[in-house]
Enzyme design. Structure first.
Site, PDB file in Angstrom:
ATOM      1  N   THR A 177       0.826  -1.226   0.000  1.00  0.00           N
ATOM      2  CA  THR A 177       0.000   0.000   0.000  1.00  0.00           C
ATOM      3  C   THR A 177       0.854   1.267   0.000  1.00  0.00           C
ATOM      4  OG1 THR A 177      -0.108  -0.117   2.417  1.00  0.00           O
ATOM      5  CG2 THR A 177      -1.973  -1.056   1.208  1.00  0.00           C
ATOM      6  N   GLY A 178       2.172   1.121   0.154  1.00  0.00           N
ATOM      7  CA  GLY A 178       3.054   2.298   0.179  1.00  0.00           C
ATOM      8  C   GLY A 178       3.429   2.754  -1.227  1.00  0.00           C
ATOM      9  N   ASP A 227       6.365   2.737  -2.938  1.00  0.00           N
ATOM     10  CA  ASP A 227       7.144   1.797  -3.752  1.00  0.00           C
ATOM     11  C   ASP A 227       6.359   0.517  -4.010  1.00  0.00           C
ATOM     12  OD1 ASP A 227       9.041   3.697  -3.393  1.00  0.00           O
ATOM     13  OD2 ASP A 227      10.535   2.399  -2.457  1.00  0.00           O
ATOM     14  N   THR A 245      18.573   1.592   2.837  1.00  0.00           N
ATOM     15  CA  THR A 245      18.409   3.022   2.601  1.00  0.00           C
ATOM     16  C   THR A 245      19.706   3.824   2.722  1.00  0.00           C
ATOM     17  OG1 THR A 245      17.500   5.023   3.668  1.00  0.00           O
ATOM     18  CG2 THR A 245      17.614   3.085   5.030  1.00  0.00           C
ATOM     19  N   GLU A 249      19.904   6.428   4.278  1.00  0.00           N
ATOM     20  CA  GLU A 249      19.956   6.938   5.662  1.00  0.00           C
ATOM     21  C   GLU A 249      21.020   6.204   6.480  1.00  0.00           C
ATOM     22  OE1 GLU A 249      18.168   9.045   8.165  1.00  0.00           O
ATOM     23  OE2 GLU A 249      18.145  10.197   6.323  1.00  0.00           O
ATOM     24  N   TYR A 291      15.400   5.312  13.022  1.00  0.00           N
ATOM     25  CA  TYR A 291      15.019   4.652  11.768  1.00  0.00           C
ATOM     26  C   TYR A 291      16.237   4.012  11.107  1.00  0.00           C
ATOM     27  CZ  TYR A 291      14.018   4.437   6.708  1.00  0.00           C
ATOM     28  OH  TYR A 291      13.901   4.036   5.393  1.00  0.00           O
ATOM     29  N   LYS A 312      17.201   0.094  10.381  1.00  0.00           N
ATOM     30  CA  LYS A 312      17.485  -0.361   9.012  1.00  0.00           C
ATOM     31  C   LYS A 312      18.895  -0.950   8.898  1.00  0.00           C
ATOM     32  CE  LYS A 312      13.873   0.571   6.278  1.00  0.00           C
ATOM     33  NZ  LYS A 312      13.301  -0.352   5.290  1.00  0.00           N
TER      34      LYS A 312
END
Ligand code: NAP
Ligand code: G4F
Length: 351
Positions: free
Chosen positions: A10-11, A13, A125, A127, A152, A156
């Protein structure tokens, strides 16, 4: 027919990847979270909702994930589900660690016990790099060290390493895509690019007066999400699993994004933009700038959409959406969702 399971369908990507894989002839399964208000607007926007099979699952709930993998019986799993908003990870650090860190481990454990032939993509990511480069002119590649700067990114980082370890230890075909920021008209409204494009459209049409932002000096390497989901798929089609940086080779500040977005509607951004202390993060990443040469060499991948094009596409899409709204039309993408018309795989139903 190949079968793919996408967590987080549902996101942003998830929706683009579903569309991409359907066009490649895959049978596509996706996990979604049961919410009191269904959240299928992106799948509707891309007209893929009636072509996929949805399975309820939560990344924190092992049994629902086990059932999802069992029902989908996939050749490939794309693990995109995550609490993906860096800012929120400062408010919900434990939840973020549970979902973004342990989530991939749960899926890898299921693969290890159920079927080691399933190929696995982990949404890693940029990040992860945090503030690791001292020379701000340097680009980040697969050999650059990681120094996460948020809960976050730390969660990850666990996902990244557990994916690498399961690849080496159990010979699972597992790849990390180290994707730099990628945006689109389907980007969540809280992320800075979409917050800007949406506000620019509303300001142009007289629906909003000001745009409040945080750190305007932060620099990001912004690409276009549909280009990036292709890279995810390419990684799983190689002879051997590996990790890849996916980026554009360019970096721009938030201020430059704002300037370009307002330029698209012929307005002077300085009249409308104000910074707010509350929107500045406890810790931010000052610059991300990716070197995608390994992906170009091995996957034959390169980005098609450049910065100015990306900004233009996003502003144009939000302008169209708000113009339709003012004309009394239903939002094309934010239509209500009805469960009964959707092919949701029910508990106990077999393949
Ligand atoms: P997104 O739009 O925020 O989508 C995240 C997806 O994860 C949504 O489907 C969401 O479901 C689902 N999700 C969140 N928590 C969950 C949970 N506990 N259990 C099951 N599903 C859950 O993110 P995106 O931009 O598409 O990014 C996809 C992935 O790539 C994420 O892992 C993100 O961290 C990573 N990533 C993104 C970028 C980027 O620039 N976009 C760059 C690098 C990496 P709901 O719809 O129910 O909320
Ligand atoms: O759009 P952002 O919230 O994205 P951020 O933090 O870079 O994270 C995104 O990209 C990561 C890849 O590098 C993904 F892993 C992650 O899931 C997500 O998709 O913020 C971008 C920059 C930051 O420096 C932020 O401080 O914009 C700055 N910013 C300035 N004002 C703002 C705002 N960000 C947001 N969201 N809202 C503002 O008002």
């Amino acid at each position: 027919m190949k079968r793919a399971l996408i967590t987080g369908i549902t996101g942003q990507d998830g929706a683009y990847l579903a569309d991409f894989l359907l066009k490649k002839g895959y049978r596509v399964f996706g996990t979604y979270r049961r919410t009191s208000t269904p959240n299928f607007w992106r799948l509707r926007a891309l007209k893929v909702l009636d072509k996929i099979t949805l399975i309820p699952a939560d990344m924190a709930d092992m049994s629902s994930l086990l059932e999802a993998v069992n029902l989908a019986d996939p050749n490939e799993i794309y693990n995109l589900a995550a609490q993906s908003y860096v800012s929120a990870s400062f408010d919900q650090p434990l939840f973020t660690a549970q979902v973004d860190g342990l989530g991939p481990l749960r899926i890898l454990e299921i693969i290890r016990h159920l079927n080691k032939k399933i190929k696995f993509y982990q949404a890693s990511t940029s990040e992860l790099y945090g503030e690791s480069i001292e020379d701000k002119k340097m680009q980040q590649n697969e050999n650059t060290k990681f120094l996460p700067n948020s809960p976050y990114a730390t969660a990850k980082l666990y996902g990244f390493h557990i994916c690498r370890i399961y690849r080496d230890a159990y010979k699972i075909f597992a790849c990390n895509g180290i994707l730099f920021n990628h945006e689109s008209p389907l980007r969540g409204l809280e992320f800075v690019t979409r917050k800007i494009s949406n506000a620019v459209a509303r300001i142009k049409l007289g629906l909003q007066k000001k745009l409040f932002l945080g750190n305007l000096d932060a620099k990001r390497d912004w690409g276009f999400a549909p280009d990036y989901v292709k890279a995810m798929w390419l990684m799983l089609q190689q002879d051997k699993p590996d990790d890849f940086v996916i980026a554009t080779n360019e970096t721009h500040s938030v201020r430059e994004f704002v300037e370009e977005a307002f330029k698209n509607v012929r307005l002077d951004w300085r009249k409308y933009v104000q910074t707010k202390e509350e929107l500045i993060r406890p810790k931010d990443v000052s610059i991300l700038n990716g070197d995608y040469s390994k992906a170009k060499r091995i996957l034959g991948w390169k980005p098609k959409t450049k910065f100015k094009d990306l900004v233009r596409k996003m502003v144009k899409s939000d302008l169209m959406r708000w113009k339709k709204f003012l004309n009394g039309d239903r939002f094309p993408w934010d239509a209500f969702d009805y469960h009964e018309n959707i092919d949701i795989l029910k508990r106990g139903k077999t393949k």
